[in-house]
Motif scaffolding. Structure first.
Motif, PDB file in Angstrom:
ATOM      1  N   LEU A  95       6.983  -8.397  -4.453  1.00  0.00           N
ATOM      2  CA  LEU A  95       7.015  -7.035  -3.798  1.00  0.00           C
ATOM      3  C   LEU A  95       5.983  -6.406  -2.883  1.00  0.00           C
ATOM      4  CD1 LEU A  95       8.782  -4.298  -3.939  1.00  0.00           C
ATOM      5  CD2 LEU A  95       7.811  -3.453  -6.018  1.00  0.00           C
ATOM      6  N   ILE A  96       4.739  -6.809  -3.484  1.00  0.00           N
ATOM      7  CA  ILE A  96       3.410  -6.402  -2.729  1.00  0.00           C
ATOM      8  C   ILE A  96       3.324  -7.222  -1.365  1.00  0.00           C
ATOM      9  CG2 ILE A  96       0.922  -6.482  -2.796  1.00  0.00           C
ATOM     10  CD1 ILE A  96       1.338  -6.015  -5.830  1.00  0.00           C
ATOM     11  N   VAL A  97       3.596  -8.354  -1.213  1.00  0.00           N
ATOM     12  CA  VAL A  97       3.684  -9.045  -0.352  1.00  0.00           C
ATOM     13  C   VAL A  97       4.717  -8.754   0.861  1.00  0.00           C
ATOM     14  CG1 VAL A  97       4.131 -11.224   0.776  1.00  0.00           C
ATOM     15  CG2 VAL A  97       2.768 -11.003  -1.149  1.00  0.00           C
ATOM     16  N   GLU A 157       3.698   5.476  -9.777  1.00  0.00           N
ATOM     17  CA  GLU A 157       3.030   6.172 -10.772  1.00  0.00           C
ATOM     18  C   GLU A 157       1.261   5.866 -10.911  1.00  0.00           C
ATOM     19  OE1 GLU A 157       4.612   5.607 -14.424  1.00  0.00           O
ATOM     20  OE2 GLU A 157       6.559   6.429 -14.028  1.00  0.00           O
ATOM     21  N   LYS A 158       1.061   4.800 -10.492  1.00  0.00           N
ATOM     22  CA  LYS A 158      -0.241   4.238 -10.522  1.00  0.00           C
ATOM     23  C   LYS A 158      -0.943   4.412  -9.225  1.00  0.00           C
ATOM     24  CE  LYS A 158       0.412   2.778 -14.882  1.00  0.00           C
ATOM     25  NZ  LYS A 158      -0.492   3.521 -16.061  1.00  0.00           N
ATOM     26  N   GLY A 159      -0.407   4.847  -8.221  1.00  0.00           N
ATOM     27  CA  GLY A 159      -1.022   5.056  -7.076  1.00  0.00           C
ATOM     28  C   GLY A 159      -1.144   4.041  -6.180  1.00  0.00           C
ATOM     29  N   VAL A 160      -0.209   2.892  -6.366  1.00  0.00           N
ATOM     30  CA  VAL A 160      -0.389   1.709  -5.550  1.00  0.00           C
ATOM     31  C   VAL A 160       0.709   1.760  -4.533  1.00  0.00           C
ATOM     32  CG1 VAL A 160      -0.052  -0.948  -5.543  1.00  0.00           C
ATOM     33  CG2 VAL A 160      -1.211   0.396  -7.538  1.00  0.00           C
ATOM     34  N   VAL A 161       1.820   2.546  -4.692  1.00  0.00           N
ATOM     35  CA  VAL A 161       2.759   2.585  -3.783  1.00  0.00           C
ATOM     36  C   VAL A 161       3.124   4.331  -3.454  1.00  0.00           C
ATOM     37  CG1 VAL A 161       5.221   2.515  -3.327  1.00  0.00           C
ATOM     38  CG2 VAL A 161       3.805   0.436  -4.196  1.00  0.00           C
ATOM     39  N   ARG A 162       3.310   4.614  -2.159  1.00  0.00           N
ATOM     40  CA  ARG A 162       3.758   5.898  -1.849  1.00  0.00           C
ATOM     41  C   ARG A 162       5.113   6.058  -1.687  1.00  0.00           C
ATOM     42  NH1 ARG A 162       1.333   8.660   3.759  1.00  0.00           N
ATOM     43  NH2 ARG A 162       2.502  10.771   3.670  1.00  0.00           N
ATOM     44  N   ARG A 163       5.668   6.981  -2.290  1.00  0.00           N
ATOM     45  CA  ARG A 163       7.147   7.358  -1.863  1.00  0.00           C
ATOM     46  C   ARG A 163       7.398   8.426  -1.020  1.00  0.00           C
ATOM     47  NH1 ARG A 163      11.229  10.840  -2.905  1.00  0.00           N
ATOM     48  NH2 ARG A 163      13.020  10.019  -3.759  1.00  0.00           N
ATOM     49  N   LEU A 164       8.389   8.285   0.173  1.00  0.00           N
ATOM     50  CA  LEU A 164       8.272   9.161   1.382  1.00  0.00           C
ATOM     51  C   LEU A 164       9.805   9.199   1.218  1.00  0.00           C
ATOM     52  CD1 LEU A 164       6.432   6.570   3.867  1.00  0.00           C
ATOM     53  CD2 LEU A 164       5.660   8.937   3.119  1.00  0.00           C
ATOM     54  N   PHE A 217       9.340   3.371   0.542  1.00  0.00           N
ATOM     55  CA  PHE A 217       8.165   3.086  -0.042  1.00  0.00           C
ATOM     56  C   PHE A 217       7.320   2.338   0.749  1.00  0.00           C
ATOM     57  CE2 PHE A 217      11.660   3.589  -3.043  1.00  0.00           C
ATOM     58  CZ  PHE A 217      11.156   4.224  -4.186  1.00  0.00           C
ATOM     59  N   THR A 218       6.000   2.374   0.700  1.00  0.00           N
ATOM     60  CA  THR A 218       4.971   2.010   1.499  1.00  0.00           C
ATOM     61  C   THR A 218       3.812   1.688   0.463  1.00  0.00           C
ATOM     62  OG1 THR A 218       3.692   1.935   3.637  1.00  0.00           O
ATOM     63  CG2 THR A 218       3.813   3.883   2.252  1.00  0.00           C
ATOM     64  N   LEU A 219       3.085   0.651   0.952  1.00  0.00           N
ATOM     65  CA  LEU A 219       1.895   0.231  -0.149  1.00  0.00           C
ATOM     66  C   LEU A 219       0.866   1.278   0.312  1.00  0.00           C
ATOM     67  CD1 LEU A 219       1.313  -1.836  -2.042  1.00  0.00           C
ATOM     68  CD2 LEU A 219       0.753  -3.371  -0.231  1.00  0.00           C
ATOM     69  N   LEU A 220      -0.054   1.559  -0.525  1.00  0.00           N
ATOM     70  CA  LEU A 220      -1.313   2.369  -0.392  1.00  0.00           C
ATOM     71  C   LEU A 220      -2.353   1.524  -0.417  1.00  0.00           C
ATOM     72  CD1 LEU A 220      -0.590   5.589  -2.502  1.00  0.00           C
ATOM     73  CD2 LEU A 220      -0.800   5.405  -0.187  1.00  0.00           C
ATOM     74  N   ILE A 221      -3.203   1.349   0.651  1.00  0.00           N
ATOM     75  CA  ILE A 221      -4.342   0.403   0.753  1.00  0.00           C
ATOM     76  C   ILE A 221      -5.689   1.366   0.931  1.00  0.00           C
ATOM     77  CG2 ILE A 221      -5.275  -1.388   1.854  1.00  0.00           C
ATOM     78  CD1 ILE A 221      -2.536  -2.434   2.748  1.00  0.00           C
ATOM     79  N   PRO A 222      -6.436   0.922  -0.122  1.00  0.00           N
ATOM     80  CA  PRO A 222      -7.745   1.907  -0.067  1.00  0.00           C
ATOM     81  C   PRO A 222      -8.526   1.690   1.363  1.00  0.00           C
ATOM     82  CG  PRO A 222      -7.887   0.985  -2.001  1.00  0.00           C
ATOM     83  CD  PRO A 222      -6.504   0.228  -1.399  1.00  0.00           C
ATOM     84  N   ASN A 259     -12.825  10.864  -4.759  1.00  0.00           N
ATOM     85  CA  ASN A 259     -11.840  10.151  -4.523  1.00  0.00           C
ATOM     86  C   ASN A 259     -10.659  11.146  -3.962  1.00  0.00           C
ATOM     87  OD1 ASN A 259     -12.840   7.969  -5.864  1.00  0.00           O
ATOM     88  ND2 ASN A 259     -12.301   8.924  -7.888  1.00  0.00           N
ATOM     89  N   LEU A 260     -11.141  12.067  -3.051  1.00  0.00           N
ATOM     90  CA  LEU A 260     -10.223  12.902  -2.515  1.00  0.00           C
ATOM     91  C   LEU A 260      -9.430  12.121  -1.313  1.00  0.00           C
ATOM     92  CD1 LEU A 260      -9.504  16.085  -2.414  1.00  0.00           C
ATOM     93  CD2 LEU A 260     -11.282  16.104  -0.363  1.00  0.00           C
ATOM     94  N   TYR A 261      -8.120  12.421  -1.265  1.00  0.00           N
ATOM     95  CA  TYR A 261      -7.331  11.900  -0.243  1.00  0.00           C
ATOM     96  C   TYR A 261      -6.191  12.876   0.073  1.00  0.00           C
ATOM     97  CZ  TYR A 261      -3.717  10.761  -3.903  1.00  0.00           C
ATOM     98  OH  TYR A 261      -2.809  11.007  -4.825  1.00  0.00           O
ATOM     99  N   HIS A 262      -5.641  12.565   0.947  1.00  0.00           N
ATOM    100  CA  HIS A 262      -4.226  13.584   1.141  1.00  0.00           C
ATOM    101  C   HIS A 262      -3.173  12.695   1.805  1.00  0.00           C
ATOM    102  CE1 HIS A 262      -5.980  12.681   5.461  1.00  0.00           C
ATOM    103  NE2 HIS A 262      -4.915  13.015   5.769  1.00  0.00           N
TER     104      HIS A 262
END
Length: 141
Positions: free
Chosen positions: A26-28, A66-73, A82-87, A126-129
């Motif tokens: 899924l991540i790949v 829920e864990k902040g690894v994926v963003r729901r749009l 869905f898209t992957l959130l990458i720091p 850890n502020l983000y938008h």
């Protein structure tokens, strides 16, 4: 395995998620996609269709969101993307209110300076938008 995939799996494990083949695939798949993907697109993808069923993909996406690894749009009454959130990487999106299509904004983010100012003035860490623009795409106009 790429460094981003390894780091993302490490983030998942640190968040309490088990490392499974389905999680890795899924991540790949999300990382390789040039745009956000729907649950149906993910479940039917080459990497996942023989790996697990749609319900498993859905549960994984829910946990990752829920864990902040994926963003729901997307719009609530339409299919979610869905898209992957990458720091360290940031992407804003345009969402059509007619057809629900989603595309990345191809312009500098106007909020980064504001984010820095808010961080300085409030002391938040850890502020983000997440920025989404809604309107009617050229095809629907």
């Amino acid at each position: 395995m790429s460094e981003v995939v390894t780091q993302t799996i490490d983030r998942c494990r640190a968040a309490g998620l088990r490392r499974t083949k389905a999680l890795e695939e899924l991540i790949v798949t999300l990382l390789d996609s040039p745009r956000p993907m729907t649950l149906s697109e993910l479940a039917a993808s080459e990497r996942l269709r023989d790996q697990c069923d749609k319900a498993t993909v859905f549960r994984l996406l829910q946990r990752l969101a829920e864990k902040g690894v994926v963003r729901r749009l997307g719009l609530h009454e339409r299919a979610a993307y869905f898209t992957l959130l990458i720091p360290g990487r940031h992407q804003d999106y345009l969402i059509c209110t007619e057809c629900g299509s989603i595309e990345a904004v191809k312009a500098p983010c106007p909020v980064h300076e504001l984010e820095d100012e808010i961080r300085r003035k409030t002391g938040f860490r850890n502020l983000y938008h997440e920025l989404e623009f809604f309107g009617t795409c050229p095809a629907c106009a």
